[in-house]
Design a protein around this motif. Structure first.
Motif, short mmCIF file in Angstrom:
data_model
loop_
_atom_site.label_atom_id
_atom_site.label_comp_id
_atom_site.label_asym_id
_atom_site.label_seq_id
_atom_site.Cartn_x
_atom_site.Cartn_y
_atom_site.Cartn_z
N ILE A 1 0.84 -1.21 0.00
CA ILE A 1 0.00 0.00 0.00
C ILE A 1 0.87 1.25 0.00
O ILE A 1 0.64 2.19 -0.78
CB ILE A 1 -0.95 -0.01 1.22
N ILE A 2 1.90 1.25 0.85
CA ILE A 2 2.78 2.43 0.93
C ILE A 2 3.45 2.67 -0.43
O ILE A 2 3.48 3.79 -0.95
CB ILE A 2 3.85 2.24 2.04
N LEU A 3 3.99 1.60 -1.01
CA LEU A 3 4.70 1.74 -2.29
C LEU A 3 3.75 2.20 -3.39
O LEU A 3 4.08 3.10 -4.17
CB LEU A 3 5.32 0.40 -2.68
N THR A 4 2.57 1.57 -3.45
CA THR A 4 1.61 1.93 -4.50
C THR A 4 1.19 3.39 -4.35
O THR A 4 1.14 4.14 -5.34
CB THR A 4 0.38 1.01 -4.42
N ALA A 5 0.90 3.79 -3.10
CA ALA A 5 0.48 5.18 -2.86
C ALA A 5 1.59 6.15 -3.25
O ALA A 5 1.33 7.19 -3.89
CB ALA A 5 0.12 5.35 -1.38
N ALA A 6 2.83 5.79 -2.90
CA ALA A 6 3.96 6.67 -3.24
C ALA A 6 4.13 6.78 -4.75
O ALA A 6 4.35 7.88 -5.28
CB ALA A 6 5.24 6.12 -2.59
N ILE A 7 4.00 5.65 -5.44
CA ILE A 7 4.17 5.67 -6.90
C ILE A 7 3.07 6.51 -7.55
O ILE A 7 3.35 7.37 -8.40
CB ILE A 7 4.17 4.22 -7.45
N VAL A 8 1.83 6.32 -7.10
CA VAL A 8 0.71 7.10 -7.67
C VAL A 8 0.91 8.59 -7.40
O VAL A 8 0.73 9.43 -8.28
CB VAL A 8 -0.63 6.59 -7.09
N TYR A 9 1.33 8.89 -6.15
CA TYR A 9 1.56 10.30 -5.79
C TYR A 9 2.62 10.93 -6.69
O TYR A 9 2.43 12.02 -7.24
CB TYR A 9 1.99 10.39 -4.32
N TYR A 10 3.72 10.23 -6.86
CA TYR A 10 4.81 10.81 -7.67
C TYR A 10 4.44 10.88 -9.16
O TYR A 10 4.90 11.77 -9.86
CB TYR A 10 6.10 10.00 -7.46
N ILE A 11 3.64 9.93 -9.62
CA ILE A 11 3.19 9.99 -11.03
C ILE A 11 2.35 11.26 -11.25
O ILE A 11 2.57 12.01 -12.21
CB ILE A 11 2.40 8.73 -11.41
N PHE A 12 1.44 11.53 -10.30
CA PHE A 12 0.62 12.75 -10.43
C PHE A 12 1.48 14.00 -10.29
O PHE A 12 1.23 15.01 -10.96
CB PHE A 12 -0.51 12.73 -9.39
#
Lengths: 213, 367
Positions: free
Chosen positions: B125-136
């Motif tokens: 969850i942490i990794l996915t959230a971080a990746i989505v955040y940085y993509i945006f």
């Protein structure tokens, strides 16, 4: 007759071995012949292997023997046919769907697999009291393991420039990597020597009969 | 007196039976196909403990024989979810006489969540959230810094060299299939390399050893030529299949290297024993060589025989570094955050272990 083909096989094997070894001098017609035979034979072999050991047992046989229980295998079969659409230029775009499916599935599956094996398991294996141990060698080894893991991860951190204290830490990490590479190189070089010994045993034993194989 | 002795005997038997602790319960975190049996017969002094399963038709099946008076056993054979299963534990003495026995019933149930993997879920969850955040973040135009990766600077150098010398560029996307992340990373780099080759009109050679990789590599190269505005320069024969056989493929590629004498060789993907053979042949032919793999056992060979080597993770970071595309940059930055968390948790975990607190390690361990 069997003995004749056995001897013939050994002679062909020995001559092809020499033809491949001749590449050590330079590219030459003997190497070219051996190379083309090797590439052609192996391509043909894998083609037949794919049909008899992958296509027939995994798709054709289950579908013909019990279609009701195995109809789901039609989906990968359809994806395979879609891949072949590449041969027809007007509809070659169809082949992109199975490719996208494979890449997407691979990424998803490996995300969790690597997260478990390369992150969580690595983390739990390194979380230890490095000063606990029966002897000095073990303690030193555990301290090196912790330092190597920490500095190695720092080296692979891409969001910060390697300078200052961070750069020094990353440099220590790459030293750890290079030392492990050196050890691995020596180990594998020894394994390659054993391959050479195997070939020499074939030439001197099976072919010439000078030594007992 | 006689009545008293009989009472004492019966009372002792009841007491012994009460001291035989035997439970059967659903084995947690599974698909409902196992029962967890636990026993404690320490106070009885039994030599052997025999557990049997009582079938519906009256038959009994031996499940487990144990000489341990305290223990547990996970029964996974013949257990159906939501179907009650009856078990009997018999405590036997050295001659096989039954000292005490107890029967229990349990029902196996499937669980939706495996709580042993909570740490994996949290990390995902942490990794996915971080990746989505940085993509945006990247999409919104925020500048995301990535440090220089030395091996990738060679792409322009190699293409320029190939153009000047009038020789081709050789690219090998590893010897594994498309279900390996290294192959996918290699093909991502091939996309950028092919675009650069199209711009400079350098010839590209891409031999492959897997049919799926052949299709994908053809698609990647074709799109790269389109992106470069040179669809006319795309050669469908630039990407071709040799053989699935590992050393047959190597023999073919070696032949290409010595005959075509590429100006630059790129070995980016998953490699096994062929790594040194390829790299040595390329070195002998005087090519400028860039290699990258996440195969730890093959990296030493690339390090000694190639001009530039992408080590492990650098191969995966390469496509983001080259393309600067928001989703790839965001993914890389998210992974970097994951590494930062890794280092913090590692440091904290080691500190806790030193002071004798094992909570964090136990929580993270996946059983």
């Amino acid at each position: 007759m069997v003995h004749f083909f056995e001897v013939l096989g050994i002679w062909i094997g020995a001559l092809l071995t020499f033809a491949i070894f001749s590449f050590l001098y330079k590219d030459n017609p003997f190497y070219k012949v051996a190379e083309q035979i090797f590439v052609g034979l192996s391509a043909g072999y894998w083609f037949v292997y794919t049909i008899f050991f992958i296509l027939l047992p995994n798709m054709y046989n289950p579908l013909t023997e019990n279609f009701a229980a195995n109809w789901i295998k039609l989906i990968p079969a359809l994806l395979g046919v879609m891949m072949l659409m590449r041969l027809i230029p007007s509809i070659e775009w169809v082949s992109r769907f199975p490719i996208a499916l494979v890449i997407g599935t691979t990424s998803g599956v490996f995300f969790l697999r690597y997260l478990k094996s390369d992150v969580i398991n690595q983390l739990t294996a390194t979380i230890m009291n490095p000063f606990s141990g029966n002897n000095t060698v073990m303690i030193v080894g555990q301290i090196l393991l912790v330092i190597g893991t920490f500095t190695g991860v720092v080296y692979f951190y891409f969001s910060k420039k390697h300078e200052g204290a961070f750069g020094v830490t990353a440099r220590i990490g790459i030293y750890f990597l290079m030392i492990s590479f050196g050890a691995a190189f020596g180990y594998t070089a020894m394994a390659r020597i054993s391959l050479l010994i195997g070939r020499l045993q074939f030439l001197l034993g099976d072919w010439l009969g000078i030594i007992q194989p | 007196m006689r009545k008293f002795l009989i009472f004492l005997f019966l009372f002792s038997a009841v007491l012994w039976a009460q001291n035989l602790d035997f439970t059967a319960e659903d084995n947690p975190n599974d698909d409902g196909s196992a029962i967890l049996l636990k026993w404690n017969a320490a106070e009885i002094g039994a030599a052997t403990l025999r557990i049997t399963k009582l079938e519906e038709n009256g038959d009994t099946t031996l499940v487990y024989l144990s000489s341990d008076v305290i223990g547990q056993y996970i029964l996974g054979d013949g257990i159906q979810p939501k179907v009650p299963a009856n078990f009997r534990l018999q405590a036997l003495d050295v001659t096989g006489n039954i000292l005490a026995e107890k029967e229990v019933t349990a029902v196996a149930k499937a669980q939706w969540f495996n709580t042993n993997k909570i740490s994996l879920l949290i990390m995902a969850i942490i990794l996915t959230a971080a990746i989505v955040y940085y993509i945006f973040s990247a999409r919104s135009g925020k500048e995301l810094y990535i440090r220089k990766i030395a091996g990738l600077e060679s792409i322009d150098e190699s293409v320029g060299r190939a153009t000047e010398m009038g020789r081709p560029i050789l690219f090998i996307p590893g010897t594994l299939d498309l279900d390996d992340m290294q192959t996918i990373s290699g093909l991502s780099i091939l996309s950028k390399l092919a675009q650069r080759a199209a711009e400079y009109e350098a010839r590209l050679i891409v031999p492959v050893c897997r049919s799926m990789v052949l299709s994908t590599a053809k698609e990647v190269v074709k799109e790269a030529y389109l992106r470069a505005g040179r669809p006319d320069a795309y050669d469908p024969d630039a990407v071709f299949y040799l053989t699935d056989d590992q050393f047959g493929f190597v023999a073919g590629v070696d032949g290409i290297i010595v005959r075509e004498k590429p100006a630059a060789n790129f070995f980016l993907g998953a490699f096994y024993a062929e790594s040194l053979i390829l790299a040595e042949t390329g070195f002998a032919s005087g090519s400028i060589q860039t290699a990258g793999t996440a195969m730890p056992s093959q990296l030493p060979f690339f390090v000694v025989a190639c001009d530039y080597t992408l080590i492990g993770e650098e191969l995966f970071a390469a496509s983001a570094y080259l393309s600067k595309e928001p989703h790839q940059l965001g993914s890389l930055k998210g992974q970097d955050l994951g590494k930062a968390i890794f280092l913090v948790v590692l440091t904290l975990g080691i500190f806790l272990e030193i002071i004798g607190v094992h909570f964090l390690k136990d929580f993270l361990t996946i059983h």
